[in-house]
Design an enzyme around this catalytic site. Sequence first.
Site, PDB file in Angstrom:
ATOM      1  N   GLY A  77       0.841  -1.204   0.000  1.00  0.00           N
ATOM      2  CA  GLY A  77       0.000   0.000   0.000  1.00  0.00           C
ATOM      3  C   GLY A  77       0.865   1.240   0.000  1.00  0.00           C
ATOM      4  N   GLY A  78       0.340   2.319   0.503  1.00  0.00           N
ATOM      5  CA  GLY A  78       1.121   3.555   0.549  1.00  0.00           C
ATOM      6  C   GLY A  78       0.256   4.769   0.765  1.00  0.00           C
ATOM      7  CB  SER A 110      -3.711  -0.654   0.644  1.00  0.00           C
ATOM      8  OG  SER A 110      -4.190   0.591   1.074  1.00  0.00           O
ATOM      9  CB  ALA A 132      -6.688  -5.487   2.228  1.00  0.00           C
ATOM     10  N   PRO A 135      -9.209   2.564   3.365  1.00  0.00           N
ATOM     11  CG  PRO A 135      -9.940   4.639   2.575  1.00  0.00           C
ATOM     12  CD  PRO A 135     -10.372   3.205   2.716  1.00  0.00           C
ATOM     13  CE  LYS A 174     -16.002  15.636   2.913  1.00  0.00           C
ATOM     14  NZ  LYS A 174     -15.800  17.002   3.450  1.00  0.00           N
TER      15      LYS A 174
END
Length: 468
Positions: A77-78, A110, A132, A135, A174
């Site tokens: 991810g990142g 991610s 997955a 956030p 949100k």
Amino acid sequence: MPPINIIRYSLIFLLLAGLKVAPVTAQTQATPQISSIVQLQIQDAIGPATSDYIERSMDKAVESGAKAVLILLDTPGGLDTSMRQIIKKIIASPIPVITYVSPGGARAASAGTYLLYASHVAAMTPGTNLGAATPVQLIPAGNPDEPSGDELDKAKPSGDKSKGETVKNPMMQKALNDAVAYIRSLAEMRGRNADWAERAVRDAASLSAEQALKLKVIDIVAIDRTDLLKQLDNRVIPVLGQNLTLQTKDAEIRLIEPDWRSELLAVITNPNIAYILLLAGIYGLIFEFSNPGSIIPGTIGGICLLLALFAFQVLPVNYAGMALILLGIALMIAEAFVPSIGILGFGGLTAFVIGSVILMDTDAPGFGINIALIGAFALSSAAFLIIALGLLLKARHKSVVTGSEELSGSIGIALDDFSGTGLVRVHSEIWRARTRESLHKNQKIQVNNRDGLILEVSSIPNQENLHV
């Protein structure tokens, strides 16, 4: 018509015919140009250095006339900002971008899932997985009040098809809805499974390569790069409203690796390195200000501080954490100036540790500061700022023991009877002395000033209990 004119016109006709035929003949006999594919690699967390490397490399690929860009992907991810920059570049690319999760055992978790959905062609190696994509800020670690990805499904009433109702925090809701809308738009643009994309965000769902192909999340499962190129050959890819046919059978693969700029950016944007640069810069300037003229600490400290500020400009920094670090350092310095039985020092140490922990405003993998590093710097900072700086300040208030300033007020004896100029002994050294009165041999004198190598001395009215 005269024979000479006939020959002349015949030569002109043959010359013109040759000019018209020659380019065609050269063109038809030219060797076909071999198509090339530029290969890039993402093998770590996606951050500012990754986006810089991908964007500049894709520009080079287009300028060199490459027919496609192949990205080998393996990431946990990142950062969201870096991921979106890469996706913008992929969407605007005039040549196809092929993202291939490889080798076996790799993952596109991610942010990697978003990149797969954004690419013109999404491919995976057997034994890899994706998904997955929730956030990470939406599920704070260790908070029992917030449900995990799997618990979101369990918390929903049976038959309830609504999404995300268990997320109570409006800001979290949100952010979740924004992430869902973003990945669905990518899925619809590329004709991939948008419903599963939403599950990957809302429920942190994951898929193996074979399942992803079955659910139309990806386009190809290939055992290696050769197999991938074989399956891609003659495939029609829509790119910016035009259908392009890939010719990958005999394509030349050109690897573009990160250059020195990308490597430097990767180093200084590592949160641990940026943190060290920040503290090294602050300590260097503190040492320079406490000992003006040292030059080296101030120079190195200034360079380190500028590099740290550049890194924090592209990293998700919590400025409250930065303020707490500065406050902690200020309190520990104050402890050295104003002893407070440790109250200021302990408060400064506490503020320093809390600020360091919350400095990075993200839970993305690979972008946290190591706790052991924070502890080491906290203890060393306390030792340096409270103990070492305190000793330096005490040393500055001690009397001078060397130099011309130390001679002023020193006691000595006259070696001869003299008035005006003569010899005296001060600190076991013989000096030429000047006086406005008459002095006798072995009379004790006091040094008032020094003019070059001549001392200005005077007699001592009460010479009892004085020792030279």
